[in-house]
Design a protein around this motif. Structure first.
Motif, PDB file in Angstrom:
ATOM      1  N   LEU A  84       0.850  -1.197   0.000  1.00 39.92           N
ATOM      2  CA  LEU A  84       0.000   0.000   0.000  1.00 39.92           C
ATOM      3  C   LEU A  84       0.887   1.248   0.000  1.00 39.92           C
ATOM      4  O   LEU A  84       1.152   1.827   1.056  1.00 39.92           O
ATOM      5  N   PRO A  85       1.349   1.656  -1.179  1.00 47.46           N
ATOM      6  CA  PRO A  85       2.319   2.765  -1.216  1.00 47.46           C
ATOM      7  C   PRO A  85       1.814   4.023  -0.516  1.00 47.46           C
ATOM      8  O   PRO A  85       2.602   4.821  -0.032  1.00 47.46           O
ATOM      9  N   SER A  86       0.475   4.170  -0.413  1.00 51.40           N
ATOM     10  CA  SER A  86      -0.020   5.403   0.214  1.00 51.40           C
ATOM     11  C   SER A  86       0.276   5.423   1.712  1.00 51.40           C
ATOM     12  O   SER A  86       0.176   6.459   2.358  1.00 51.40           O
ATOM     13  N   TYR A  87       0.630   4.272   2.291  1.00 53.75           N
ATOM     14  CA  TYR A  87       0.922   4.227   3.731  1.00 53.75           C
ATOM     15  C   TYR A  87       2.397   4.461   4.028  1.00 53.75           C
ATOM     16  O   TYR A  87       2.779   4.572   5.179  1.00 53.75           O
ATOM     17  N   LEU A  88       3.204   4.490   2.963  1.00 53.53           N
ATOM     18  CA  LEU A  88       4.647   4.542   3.189  1.00 53.53           C
ATOM     19  C   LEU A  88       5.046   5.812   3.936  1.00 53.53           C
ATOM     20  O   LEU A  88       5.696   5.765   4.989  1.00 53.53           O
ATOM     21  N   THR A  89       4.608   6.960   3.435  1.00 49.55           N
ATOM     22  CA  THR A  89       5.014   8.219   4.083  1.00 49.55           C
ATOM     23  C   THR A  89       4.430   8.344   5.494  1.00 49.55           C
ATOM     24  O   THR A  89       5.168   8.654   6.433  1.00 49.55           O
ATOM     25  N   PRO A  90       3.111   8.104   5.683  1.00 52.79           N
ATOM     26  CA  PRO A  90       2.587   8.199   7.062  1.00 52.79           C
ATOM     27  C   PRO A  90       3.317   7.268   8.035  1.00 52.79           C
ATOM     28  O   PRO A  90       3.617   7.662   9.171  1.00 52.79           O
ATOM     29  N   LEU A  91       3.635   6.041   7.582  1.00 53.14           N
ATOM     30  CA  LEU A  91       4.328   5.109   8.481  1.00 53.14           C
ATOM     31  C   LEU A  91       5.716   5.639   8.820  1.00 53.14           C
ATOM     32  O   LEU A  91       6.160   5.582   9.973  1.00 53.14           O
ATOM     33  N   LEU A  92       6.405   6.167   7.811  1.00 48.03           N
ATOM     34  CA  LEU A  92       7.735   6.735   8.056  1.00 48.03           C
ATOM     35  C   LEU A  92       7.631   7.847   9.092  1.00 48.03           C
ATOM     36  O   LEU A  92       8.411   7.916  10.049  1.00 48.03           O
ATOM     37  N   ASP A  93       6.637   8.721   8.895  1.00 47.04           N
ATOM     38  CA  ASP A  93       6.489   9.855   9.835  1.00 47.04           C
ATOM     39  C   ASP A  93       6.264   9.355  11.251  1.00 47.04           C
ATOM     40  O   ASP A  93       6.872   9.846  12.210  1.00 47.04           O
ATOM     41  N   ARG A  94       5.387   8.338  11.366  1.00 50.87           N
ATOM     42  CA  ARG A  94       5.078   7.859  12.730  1.00 50.87           C
ATOM     43  C   ARG A  94       6.314   7.244  13.379  1.00 50.87           C
ATOM     44  O   ARG A  94       6.577   7.454  14.563  1.00 50.87           O
ATOM     45  N   CYS A  95       7.062   6.463  12.576  1.00 50.43           N
ATOM     46  CA  CYS A  95       8.255   5.823  13.151  1.00 50.43           C
ATOM     47  C   CYS A  95       9.298   6.867  13.528  1.00 50.43           C
ATOM     48  O   CYS A  95       9.942   6.770  14.583  1.00 50.43           O
ATOM     49  N   LEU A  96       9.467   7.866  12.670  1.00 48.12           N
ATOM     50  CA  LEU A  96      10.465   8.907  12.977  1.00 48.12           C
ATOM     51  C   LEU A  96      10.061   9.675  14.223  1.00 48.12           C
ATOM     52  O   LEU A  96      10.895  10.017  15.079  1.00 48.12           O
ATOM     53  N   GLU A  97       8.770   9.918  14.332  1.00 48.72           N
ATOM     54  CA  GLU A  97       8.256  10.657  15.499  1.00 48.72           C
ATOM     55  C   GLU A  97       8.546   9.864  16.777  1.00 48.72           C
ATOM     56  O   GLU A  97       9.067  10.394  17.757  1.00 48.72           O
ATOM     57  N   ARG A  98       8.271   8.543  16.735  1.00 47.22           N
ATOM     58  CA  ARG A  98       8.521   7.725  17.932  1.00 47.22           C
ATOM     59  C   ARG A  98      10.021   7.637  18.211  1.00 47.22           C
ATOM     60  O   ARG A  98      10.435   7.624  19.355  1.00 47.22           O
ATOM     61  N   LEU A  99      10.790   7.523  17.131  1.00 54.82           N
ATOM     62  CA  LEU A  99      12.244   7.386  17.303  1.00 54.82           C
ATOM     63  C   LEU A  99      12.784   8.634  17.989  1.00 54.82           C
ATOM     64  O   LEU A  99      13.622   8.561  18.889  1.00 54.82           O
ATOM     65  N   THR A 100      12.253   9.772  17.587  1.00 54.83           N
ATOM     66  CA  THR A 100      12.707  11.021  18.213  1.00 54.83           C
ATOM     67  C   THR A 100      12.204  11.085  19.654  1.00 54.83           C
ATOM     68  O   THR A 100      12.925  11.465  20.580  1.00 54.83           O
ATOM     69  N   GLY A 101      10.942  10.670  19.825  1.00 55.17           N
ATOM     70  CA  GLY A 101      10.337  10.807  21.160  1.00 55.17           C
ATOM     71  C   GLY A 101      10.883   9.820  22.187  1.00 55.17           C
ATOM     72  O   GLY A 101      10.908  10.114  23.389  1.00 55.17           O
ATOM     73  N   LEU A 102      11.289   8.621  21.734  1.00 58.93           N
ATOM     74  CA  LEU A 102      11.691   7.580  22.691  1.00 58.93           C
ATOM     75  C   LEU A 102      13.200   7.348  22.650  1.00 58.93           C
ATOM     76  O   LEU A 102      13.667   6.220  22.743  1.00 58.93           O
ATOM     77  N   LYS A 103      13.941   8.452  22.505  1.00 59.14           N
ATOM     78  CA  LYS A 103      15.398   8.292  22.368  1.00 59.14           C
ATOM     79  C   LYS A 103      16.040   7.621  23.569  1.00 59.14           C
ATOM     80  O   LYS A 103      17.147   7.119  23.499  1.00 59.14           O
ATOM     81  N   SER A 104      15.342   7.635  24.702  1.00 62.74           N
ATOM     82  CA  SER A 104      16.012   7.108  25.902  1.00 62.74           C
ATOM     83  C   SER A 104      15.755   5.625  26.121  1.00 62.74           C
ATOM     84  O   SER A 104      16.260   5.039  27.060  1.00 62.74           O
ATOM     85  N   SER A 105      14.934   5.016  25.265  1.00 60.09           N
ATOM     86  CA  SER A 105      14.684   3.571  25.443  1.00 60.09           C
ATOM     87  C   SER A 105      15.506   2.798  24.410  1.00 60.09           C
ATOM     88  O   SER A 105      15.320   2.987  23.213  1.00 60.09           O
ATOM     89  N   PRO A 106      16.425   1.923  24.892  1.00 60.40           N
ATOM     90  CA  PRO A 106      17.270   1.205  23.927  1.00 60.40           C
ATOM     91  C   PRO A 106      16.444   0.377  22.950  1.00 60.40           C
ATOM     92  O   PRO A 106      16.737   0.331  21.755  1.00 60.40           O
ATOM     93  N   GLU A 107      15.388  -0.294  23.451  1.00 56.71           N
ATOM     94  CA  GLU A 107      14.583  -1.133  22.543  1.00 56.71           C
ATOM     95  C   GLU A 107      13.930  -0.271  21.464  1.00 56.71           C
ATOM     96  O   GLU A 107      13.896  -0.624  20.289  1.00 56.71           O
ATOM     97  N   ALA A 108      13.386   0.881  21.918  1.00 51.92           N
ATOM     98  CA  ALA A 108      12.694   1.736  20.947  1.00 51.92           C
ATOM     99  C   ALA A 108      13.682   2.276  19.919  1.00 51.92           C
ATOM    100  O   ALA A 108      13.384   2.329  18.721  1.00 51.92           O
ATOM    101  N   VAL A 109      14.877   2.647  20.372  1.00 52.09           N
ATOM    102  CA  VAL A 109      15.848   3.208  19.420  1.00 52.09           C
ATOM    103  C   VAL A 109      16.167   2.182  18.342  1.00 52.09           C
ATOM    104  O   VAL A 109      16.100   2.461  17.150  1.00 52.09           O
ATOM    105  N   THR A 110      16.502   0.938  18.774  1.00 58.14           N
ATOM    106  CA  THR A 110      16.840  -0.041  17.721  1.00 58.14           C
ATOM    107  C   THR A 110      15.584  -0.418  16.932  1.00 58.14           C
ATOM    108  O   THR A 110      15.603  -0.476  15.703  1.00 58.14           O
ATOM    109  N   GLY A 111      14.476  -0.655  17.649  1.00 61.14           N
ATOM    110  CA  GLY A 111      13.251  -1.102  16.962  1.00 61.14           C
ATOM    111  C   GLY A 111      12.810  -0.123  15.882  1.00 61.14           C
ATOM    112  O   GLY A 111      12.588  -0.504  14.724  1.00 61.14           O
TER     113      GLY A 111
END
Length: 2004
Positions: free
Chosen positions: A480-507
């Motif tokens: 579903l190519p239309s989900y690619l950008t929204p999914l990227l945004d959500r993952c980047l947002e979480r990656l930025t937000g959860l920088k202090s959790s090792p699991e979240a950073v790698t995940g």
């Protein structure tokens, strides 16, 4: 062999043969007999039965080979089933006696086995007829089994299977004994016996209820035991047995009697699954013992058991079917996942075990869900899997929320649920991937929250789960190519937000990397800015890594992973993915870290000693990464470190701590692909490759899994939809090291090389046992890779010593116990010879092989060296001397016959096949002996040695190839060879092994290619269909062999290329003849072979196979779709009918009703419900897309077939005549319906195909009229459907590519002119308007889901669609206006759609303001993008109006696709404004508009000066001209005709108005440039339409030049009014000198272009070509319509040229122009019926007239020269006409006379009046008057008529003097020769007209004499009294004509009239009678005038007196 074709065995012929031929003869006879018996009448059989039985039984004693005994048994059974069964008991007793015999010698064995086979066959065929004999027989056979060897046991099992099959329930008394015997055979040491036992038990379970009730547990345990140490075939057979029995137990219906009810216990699904689960988890250790072992922790299930059970799961579910799975899916899923859950820790205690178990679980899920469920059920499965993930996540959340960190990480729950999660996530990903956009509604449904839960699993404590979740997101994004950008945004947002959790950073970093890996699979991409954001984030992570020690490792890893993933879009990733950025400079910048990296590599071992095991894995990974990078870089870049690297590699390859021999991973790439066939079948591709791989690697090694290399989550080369499977680093590092060793070793010095090889040899010698094998394996693979590299780079090996070392290493490996190593060594052996490249050395190697083969007796040496010999041949082509070939073949023959070792036979035969292949024609001498060897072995090698048969098959295949087309020959020797080949194929077809059958099919395919008439097509097709359709029921079971299915399809594909119709017919015949059970759900009777293949395509998962199926279907479609139209369309309809749910269809129906057009349309879209189920249940979207493409192909095929396919009236008429004929137009409703269903589906790919289909339908059917409603077209009734199909494509969530396609369809629909009603048009027009509104905001306004270039695509598609509509509208408007001028007929104006064309014009014009701005902006973008790269720096930094600077490369393609129509439309728009009317709000107000082209039409927004309208127009003019010239002057090979014609039409439109013409006219260089470009277009493009369009533009350029010259002359005259005329300067080309400079002259360029056109159409015009400077007569010729048009257009241009020149210039070009014009006249003056002139002659005459009447002929400076040249031209025309020349007869006199007349009338008199020319002209006229052809005479009179009227007497009088008397004479013949037809009548009429002209031309005093001559002639035309009553119509017409003329002349010359009448009473009488008759018959046609008073009695007298 023909002698073998008889009912009884021809013993005489048989006895004369040698041993081998006898066996062949018998086999041939038995094969023939089988067919013959079935075709012979029962009585004939009975007559000969006794003899036949004797002959057959006597064969039993002659030791028949396996295939012969099988056929023998079959024939006996058929014979008894047709003839009498009296003697059958004797036969059975005889067989039993043979089995009981105590003779155990090997020579007697074949007889015993034949007796066993015969018994099986007899019972199978005759069954219960044989009464109770079977108990003795079975007892006897079972008794014999106790002492039998493996072949015996094998045959006994198969025989028992046949007996059980024949007797059915009647065999119950023996069931237990058979069961007992088969049990022991199921764990036999011979694998073939195990397979046979499984087949026997499978047959037994049909009747023996106890197997799936009371004894179920023990049967299961037995099967588990059988899996131990099994091979692939055993696993297939036993899993089929186990799966079937368990399925039977699950669904069994129990007998009703009380007694049996107690004995059969009910078994639930849970118990069955539990049973399978036990096998999977504990293997065959049983249920009791297991617990003890479990406690001690010793038991581990062997992999083959686990894989076998996995296959049994699949068989179990497949047998129960898709519907069952759908119902029980939840239970099944939870059971399968529980196999890797915490309740069974044993299965997943080590990582290796866990990975293998997970693979098995994934395989079970993938095969069942992917292979059995339709799309709807798969969507339900998505929900179920998602539920399972959700539950597991809840468990995890509960544990994770526990505050205590230690309990959290140590929790068994989390550890154990991880594997279930991994399996569930992977399957979810795979499922969504395969469903594509079909799954969109599920994801949009917020109540399910599917995406959220996948995202929430990402920070799981286990790395495997994190990676699996990331991969799942990757699959979702690809689907579903239309989900690619929204999914990227959500993952980047979480990656930025959860920088202090090792699991979240790698995940989340995994997730982002996986999503970036998906970008390349999504053509629409992601916004460009995302890359920058991710780069920034990665830098941030790397910078902050040091801040927090707990997180530093994770952050560093995450940072580099993101950067590496971006590169697809760590250095290694950069080098492998961004090759085009890898310039010299960049490589230099990458190099500084390399030496440090190598230093660290050398330090690693000491670091490890210091820090111990925690660093072990990272250090291995480090090595592997560095090695991979070095392999990718050029070796020169690390020259300084090369020795250090080599040392490290040597240490790695021989490290003491590696115990795992990964030969199956290291060696296959180093072996030759063909050689792998002789090794384990696991190395070949199979359907079970995914799980079988783990057995290849051996028990100690883990199979690949994502967690071994997280970086592979974004890698690009993943096969299909499966998860990447990187191997453990410990393995992959060896692979990289061996590969790098090859490169590095080739680049070090010779001494270094010697040292290292010596060192490696030492290492091998100094290790022992298993370690030695491992080291040897690594060393050989490194040396092989070194030799491969050196051979590839044409390097050299080095000194003698090097060779010695290499030979020692390879020889050691050739004698290794590992077959794979021997294979690799044989390859290295040949490469060694190749690298050394020295005849003596090669001969030495060959000699070593010979010696070893002669002396050695062990299998290893004999196999190794035989392959080594063959490899030498393969690489060095036949090793030149035939002596070598003879010795090789001799040795291999001997080895091939070594029946004690099947292995030796297999390798020897394989080697032989390689030698045959490489020897080519040299092998001819050996063909016969080789063929008889192959046949002998085929007839004698036991079927249990399948691998020998496979090698034999390969030999036969290459032999057939060697013989090639010679197989067609008819000589005795060839036909013997051919028969032997066919016999070999027949033997192999009958072999039970699938791969041997595949070989047989491939041999038959070769034979069919070389000698098609000798291959029995019907039996071949039936064989192929049986294999295929057996599969299509249960793809994964029936023919488990992928390679067999591939062979079948490859063969079918070849057959249908030649004989599609025959193949298809045979398949249907087979289906009709065959028994019921064969026809599976793919019922060929109903759907034909085509339908069966479509069903197969839908079920098949292998890419190569699917490709072959599609190719086969395409060939069938090409050759047969038109003939079998209904069948094909029905198939396509059935497949596509499942496309859409019917809610979408209702809207269309209601619309149909509103319009009161409720024909068959309402039914068109909703007749799916009541039909009974059809064969295509819920096909996959990919199949539907392919079907939609097929429909488009069918339409194209019909286009090339019969015009009736697109003409409904004709089609209906032909259908009435022959009801079998079928036409596409009759299926239009279906076509529209299919297109509609596809276009409104959920799946985007299908929507695109549907829209394409709609487009094709509109284009093909737009002009087909509707016979019932004249003036309407057939498509009109479907407008609601078209609108409804298009509407969904314009919603906001539709992806841009679908919208773009829909725009194309919209414009095609509006442009097609189907809909005339404006309100109906508005619907579709409105869709375009909505999209126009959407794009007005330019590149900013569109969706941010995709890459910017996607919005560029959409904008341009909309603009292109509007352009097409506008172009068509303008054309229609123009035609409509012309039509109104020329026609007042009401009906025509209605057909022209007066209201619609005006209405549409107004509709479009209302948006023109916006459109023109957007069009201009798009053109300006295009102009910028096509600039050469050196101007890149000058391009605007922010990009253009519709593209951004960063995405300009991607955007270019979209501009290329749409610029041409936009250009044409813009040119038309500019023309309509006439370049005069400046847009009132053009200036400053433009700045506030949304789209502002960067430099066009106005200044920049800073308020710079506003351009004047003149400047604006000049800019626009140059923009259009520039784009056109740039495109036309360098036409790319992929430039479409559409673009070229649009471009030329744009230029035409541009030059239609005066202002642009003045620009071209005043700038001569511009004109010349344009002409040169057009000349080039004409030279490079053959299309007549393009050439014509080019000529029209040329005409306009000449017109512009003429206007310019006129204007300059006019203004000069005005300025110089007072001056004398002589002093005026000369304007026009050639000035005062008349010189034309090539390259600087417009006229010269035009002449070049016209000559090019003319000479191409009429090569005779080229003097060089005709070989003489003068004219050489050739026969005139008619040109094609297109050719005539082109020639005519060129002539028009030529005739206009003098007007562009000065008088002197005109003299220069006149000879050329005249030569060409007269040349065309001469070459095309063909006689046509009716005296017509051909279009080219007419054009040349027109051109002549134009040239002759040119003002230049009169201009004083050029007059004299012109006169001379024109006289010469006239002479040339006269010369065409030499009576002595035979081509004269072919020329059309009328054309030449007309040309002469044109000269006479159009030039000044001095040209034609010189006596010599005048005389010749007059002679021509005289001669023509004598020609008998009436049409020529008529035309001649007409021409003379115009000459006689010429005002200048000097011209006309000589003709009158010479020709008038002739004409008079001709007309006076009327009395003698009455006219007989209208042509002759017309001659007289024209003659009279000429004479009348003479009268008017003559001087006053001569007229009366002329009238006196004319009147008698006219009166002689009148009819006399007798004839007046009944004249012929022609005479009557003549009479009327004469009378009318008399009435007109009489009064004018009354005196002459009077005297004439008076002097001749005969004339008087005739005249009076005529007048009288005239008055009576018609109330006087002569107009009443002053001469005619009311007629009285004496009317005739009165009349006369009136004249006086």
């Amino acid at each position: 062999m023909e002698l073998a074709h008889s009912l009884l065995l021809n013993e005489e012929a048989y006895n004369q043969l040698g041993e081998v031929q006898k066996a062949e003869f018998i086999f041939e006879w038995l094969s023939y007999l089988e067919k013959l018996l079935l075709a012979t009448s029962r009585n004939d059989v009975k007559e000969k039965q006794k003899t036949l039985v004797e002959q057959l039984l006597s064969l039993l004693n002659s030791s028949p080979g396996p295939p012969t005994r099988k056929l023998l048994a079959k024939n006996l059974a058929i014979l008894y089933s047709i003839g009498d069964t009296f003697s059958v008991y004797e036969t059975i007793d005889k067989c039993n006696d043979l089995i009981r015999s105590k003779d155990d010698s090997p020579s007697y064995l074949p007889t015993k086995l034949a007796a066993v086979v015969c018994l099986g066959s007899l019972y199978k065929k005759l069954g219960r007829i044989l009464g109770n004999t079977f108990t003795d027989t079975v007892g006897n056979i079972l008794k014999a089994m106790k002492s039998a060897e493996s072949q015996g046991r094998y045959e006994i099992m198969l025989s028992l299977q046949n007996i059980l099959n024949g007797l059915g329930a009647a065999a119950a008394p023996c069931h237990r004994e058979v069961y007992k015997a088969a049990r022991s055979c199921l764990t036999d040491r011979s694998m073939a016996v195990r397979c046979a036992a499984a087949k026997c038990l499978l047959e037994l379970q049909n009747e023996a209820i106890f197997m799936w009730s009371t004894d179920l547990d023990s049967v299961a345990t037995l099967c588990f035991k059988s899996f131990e140490g099994s091979n692939y075939d055993v696993r297939i057979s036993v899993s089929k047995l186990l799966g079937t029995i368990l399925a039977r137990a699950t669904i069994s219906k129990h007998p009703g009697t009380a007694a049996s009810r107690q004995s059969v216990r009910r078994i639930s699904l849970e118990e069955v699954l539990e049973l399978l689960g036990t096998g999977f988890l504990r293997g065959s250790s049983g249920f009791l013992r297991a617990s003890g072992d479990m406690l001690k922790g010793t038991s581990s299930v062997s992999r083959d058991v686990r894989v076998g059970v996995t296959q049994a799961y699949v068989v179990f579910v497949t047998t129960l079917g898709g519907a069952w799975l759908e119902k029980n899916f939840a239970a099944f899923l939870s059971h399968v996942l529980s196999l890797v859950s915490q309740s069974h820790p044993k299965a997943t205690q080590t990582q290796i075990d866990a990975v293998c178990c997970r693979r098995c679980v994934s395989f079970i899920l993938r095969t069942t869900i992917g292979g059995l469920l339709g799309e709807k059920a798969q969507l339900a499965a998505v929900k179920d899997i998602f539920q399972a993930i959700w539950k597991l996540k809840k468990v995890m959340d509960a544990v994770m929320s526990d505050g205590n960190l230690d309990t959290r990480l140590g929790s068994t729950d989390v550890a154990a649920s991880q594997h279930m999660l991994v399996c569930a996530l992977q399957e979810l990903g795979n499922l969504i991937y395969s469903l594509g956009t079909t799954v969109a509604p599920l994801l949009q449904d917020s109540s399910t929250g599917l995406l959220d839960s996948v995202l929430s699993v990402i920070p799981h404590p286990s790395i495997s789960v994190r990676l699996a979740a990331a991969w799942c997101l990757h699959c979702i994004a690809v689907a579903l190519p239309s989900y690619l950008t929204p999914l990227l945004d959500r993952c980047l947002e979480r990656l930025t937000g959860l920088k202090s959790s090792p699991e979240a950073v790698t995940g989340f970093s995994f997730a982002v990397a996986a999503l970036l890996g998906a970008v390349k699979h999504c053509p629409l991409g992601i916004p460009h800015g995302k890359g920058k954001i991710i780069m920034t984030l990665a830098e941030d992570l790397l910078c902050s890594a040091a801040q927090n020690s707990r997180l530093s490792a994770q952050r560093t890893q995450a940072g580099w992973l993101l950067i590496a993933a971006l590169m697809t879009l760590a250095i290694k990733s950069f080098v492998s993915h961004c090759g085009d950025l890898l310039t010299e400079e960049v490589i230099q910048r990458l190099l500084p870290p390399l030496p440090c990296a190598v230093d660290l590599l050398t330090q690693l071992s000491s670091i490890l000693k210091t820090y111990g095991s925690p660093l072990k894995t990272p250090s291995v990974v480090y090595r592997q990464r560095l090695y991979e990078l070095l392999i990718l870089l050029p070796p020169e870049t690390y020259e300084g470190n090369i020795c250090a690297i080599l040392k490290e590699l040597a240490a790695d390859l021989t490290a003491p701590d590696i115990h795992v021999a990964a030969s199956t991973f290291l060696l296959p790439p180093l072996c030759h692909q063909d050689d792998l066939l002789i090794l384990s079948p696991l190395l070949q591709e199979t359907d079970h490759r995914f799980i079988e791989e783990q057995l290849l690697l051996g028990n100690g090694i883990a199979c690949g899994s994502l967690e071994y290399d997280p970086y592979s989550v974004y890698e690009k080369d993943v096969e299909g939809d499966s998860v990447p499977k990187p191997l453990p680093p410990a393995l992959s590092v060896i692979g990289s090291a061996a590969k790098l060793f090859g490169v590095v070793c080739a680049h070090v010095g010779v001494t270094q090389r010697l040292l290292i090889l010596e060192q490696l040899l030492d290492r091998i010698k100094h290790t022992k046992g298993a370690r030695q094998q491992v080291v040897q394996l690594h060393v050989v693979s490194s040396v092989s890779s070194f030799l491969k590299y050196v051979a590839g780079s044409k390097g050299c090996l080095g000194p003698e010593e090097m060779k010695r070392f290499a030979v020692t290493i390879v020889t050691g490996a050739l004698e290794s116990p590992s077959p794979l190593l021997r294979c690799a060594a044989a390859e290295a052996w040949a490469r060694l010879a190749q690298v050394v490249d020295d005849g003596a050395f090669t001969a030495g190697l060959a000699q070593v092989s010979f010696d070893k083969l002669k002396s050695a007796r062990d299998v290893v040496t004999r196999t190794g060296y035989s392959l080594a010999l063959a490899s030498l041949h393969r690489y060095l082509g036949g090793i030149s001397s035939s002596q070598h070939l003879n010795s090789c073949v001799g040795i291999l023959y001997t080895l091939a016959q070594d029946s004690t070792s099947p292995d030796v036979q297999t390798w020897a035969l394989h080697s032989l096949s390689l030698i045959i292949d490489s020897a080519g024609p040299l092998y001819y001498v050996h063909v016969e002996p080789t063929l008889s060897l192959i046949i002998m072995l085929l007839l004698n090698v036991p079927p249990t040695h399948a691998e020998v048969h496979q090698s034999l098959g390969r030999c036969l295949n290459v032999l057939i190839t060697t013989l090639g087309p010679e197989l067609q020959g008819n000589s005795t020797s060839i036909s013997t060879l051919r028969t032997s080949c066919l016999l070999g194929c027949a033997v192999m077809q009958d072999n039970p092994d699938c791969l041997v059958q595949a070989q047989a099919i491939s041999c038959l395919q070769q034979l069919h290619m070389f000698a098609p008439q000798h291959v029995n097509l019907s039996s071949l097709v039936s064989c192929l269909c049986e294999i295929l359709l057996d599969n299509s029921v249960l793809v994964n079971l029936c023919s488990p062999y992928l390679l067999l299915r591939r062979a079948v399809l490859a063969c079918l594909r070849q057959l249908v290329q030649r004989e599609a119709a025959e193949v298809s017919e045979y398949a249907v015949m087979l289906a009709k003849d065959s028994r019921e059970e064969l026809t599976s759900d793919a019922n060929i009777r109903e759907v034909g072979l085509e339908g069966a293949l479509l069903i197969l395509l839908d079920k098949e998962t292998d890419d190569k196979l699917c490709h072959d199926i599609k190719e086969t279907l395409n060939y069938m479609l090409t050759s047969m779709a038109v003939k079998k139209l209904s069948l094909w369309l029905k198939l396509c309809k059935d497949v596509l009918a499942t496309s859409t749910d019917f809610t979408a269809l209702t809207c269309v129906d209601t619309m149909q009703e509103e319009e009161g057009d409720k024909g068959d349309d309402t039914s068109v879209l909703t007749t799916r419900h009541d039909e009974k189920s059809h064969p295509f249940t819920n096909p996959q979207w990919a199949t539907r897309v392919f079907t939609a493409e097929c429909v488009c192909r069918i339409i194209n095929q019909c286009e090339n077939a019969n015009s009736a396919h697109f003409d409904i009236a004709l089609a209906q008429e032909m259908k009435k005549r022959d009801s079998r004929s079928d036409f596409l137009v009759l299926h239009l409703a279906d076509l529209i319906r299919m297109a509609f269903m596809a276009a409104t589906d959920h799946n985007d790919h299908l929507r695109l195909s549907g829209l394409e289909m709609l487009l094709v339908v509109i284009r093909r059917f737009a002009t087909v009229p509707e016979p019932e409603f004249p003036g309407h077209v057939i498509l009109e009734q479907y407008q609601a459907n078209v609108g409804a199909a298009l509407r969904p494509a314009f919603t906001s969530e539709t992806p841009p590519d679908v919208t773009a396609k829909a725009c194309q369809v919209c414009s095609a629909w509006i442009a097609s002119g189907v809909v005339s009603d404006l309100n109906d048009l508005r619907r579709v027009h409105q869709l375009l308007v909505s999209s126009l509104t959407k794009i007005q905001a330019g590149k900013e306004a569109l969706s941010h889901l995709y890459n910017e270039s996607a919005s560029t695509m959409e904008i341009l598609a909309v603009l292109k669609a509007w352009a097409e509509v506008y172009i068509i509208t303008v054309q229609r408007h123009k035609n409509h206006r012309q039509a109104l001028k020329t026609t007042t007929c009401l009906e025509d104006s209605i057909r022209y759609g007066s209201c619609s064309s005006d209405g549409l014009f107004d509709l479009v014009c209302s948006d023109l303001g916006t459109l023109s701005r957007l069009w201009l902006a798009a053109l300006q973008d295009f102009a910028l993008l096509t600039l050469p790269s050196e101007f890149a720096s000058q391009l605007p930094a922010e990009g253009g109006a519709f593209y951004t600077a960063e995405t300009s490369e991607n955007a270019k393609l979209h501009y290329y696709n749409s610029w041409a129509l936009i250009l044409h439309a813009t040119a038309l728009w500019l023309t309509s404004t006439g370049f005069v009317v400046a847009d009132p709000d053009e200036g400053a107000s433009n700045l506030s508009r949304p789209v502002t082209p960067t430099s066009m039409c106005q200044g920049s927004s800073s308020g710079a000066t506003i351009k004047s309208p003149e400047d604006v127009y000049t800019d626009r003019f140059h923009l259009i001209l520039g784009i056109s010239v740039e495109f036309l002057c360098s036409l790319r090979s992929d430039a479409t005709m559409e673009s070229i014609t649009a471009c030329l039409h744009a230029l035409q439109a541009l030059l239609d108005v005066p202002w642009p013409r003045s620009k071209i006219g005043s700038n001569q260089d511009l004109g010349i440039e344009l002409l040169n470009v057009l000349h080039r277009v004409i030279l490079t493009r053959e299309s007549p339409s393009v050439q014509l369009a080019s000529l029209e533009v040329v005409m306009q350029i000449i017109c512009a030049a003429q206007e310019h010259v006129k204007e300059k002359r006019r203004s000069a005259e005005v300025d110089d009014g007072a001056a004398e005329k002589e002093t005026l300067p000369e304007f026009g080309e050639g000035k005062d000198t008349g010189g034309l400079v090539p390259g600087k002259s417009l006229v010269f360029a035009t002449l070049e272009l016209c000559v090019c056109i003319l000479v191409r159409q009429l090569p005779e015009l080229n003097p060089k070509l005709t070989g003489s400077p003068g004219v050489k007569a050739t026969k005139p010729q008619m040109l094609s319509e297109d050719g005539s048009r082109l020639v005519s257009a060129a002539l028009v241009i030529l005739s206009e040229l003098p007007a562009v020149c000065s008088p002197e210039g005109s003299i220069s070009i006149l000879p050329t122009i005249l030569y060409l014009t007269i040349g065309v006249l001469r070459e095309t003056a063909v006689k046509l019926p009716g005296g017509q002139l051909s279009s080219t002659v007419a054009a040349s005459l027109q051109a002549l007239k134009g040239i002759l009447s040119s003002p230049m002929a009169q201009a004083e400076k050029s007059h004299t020269a012109w006169t001379d040249l024109l006289r010469s031209a006239l002479t040339t025309i006269l010369d065409c006409w030499d009576p002595g020349d035979e081509t004269h007869q072919e020329l059309d006199e009328v054309s030449l006379l007309t040309a002469i007349t044109v000269f006479i009338l159009s030039t000044s008199p001095e040209v034609t009046t010189i006596p010599c020319l005048q005389k010749r002209c007059i002679d021509k006229f005289k001669a023509t008057l004598e020609i008998k052809d009436p049409m020529v005479q008529i035309k001649t009179y007409q021409l003379l008529h115009s000459i006689f009227q010429y005002p200048n007497p000097a011209v006309s009088y000589p003709y009158i003097y010479s020709l008038a008397s002739c004409i008079m004479e001709k007309l006076q013949e009327i009395d003698k020769r009455k006219p007989e037809n209208t042509a002759e009548l017309q001659i007289f009429q024209e003659g009279i007209k000429v004479l009348e002209t003479l009268v008017t031309v003559a001087e006053e005093h001569h007229r009366s004499q002329l009238v006196a001559c004319l009147l008698p002639i006219l009166i002689s035309f009148l009819l006399d009294e007798n004839a007046l009553g009944s004249p012929t119509s022609i005479m009557r017409s003549l009479h009327d004509f004469a009378l009318q003329n008399l009435m007109e002349i009489g009064p004018q010359y009354s005196s002459v009239f009077k005297s004439l009448v008076a002097s001749s009473p005969a004339l008087k009488a005739r005249l009076e009678a005529a007048i009288k008759g005239n008055q009576e018959s018609v109330k006087v046609k002569i107009p009443t005038s002053k001469y005619t008073k009311s007629p009285g009695k004496n009317s005739s007298i009165q009349l006369k007196t009136n004249f006086l």
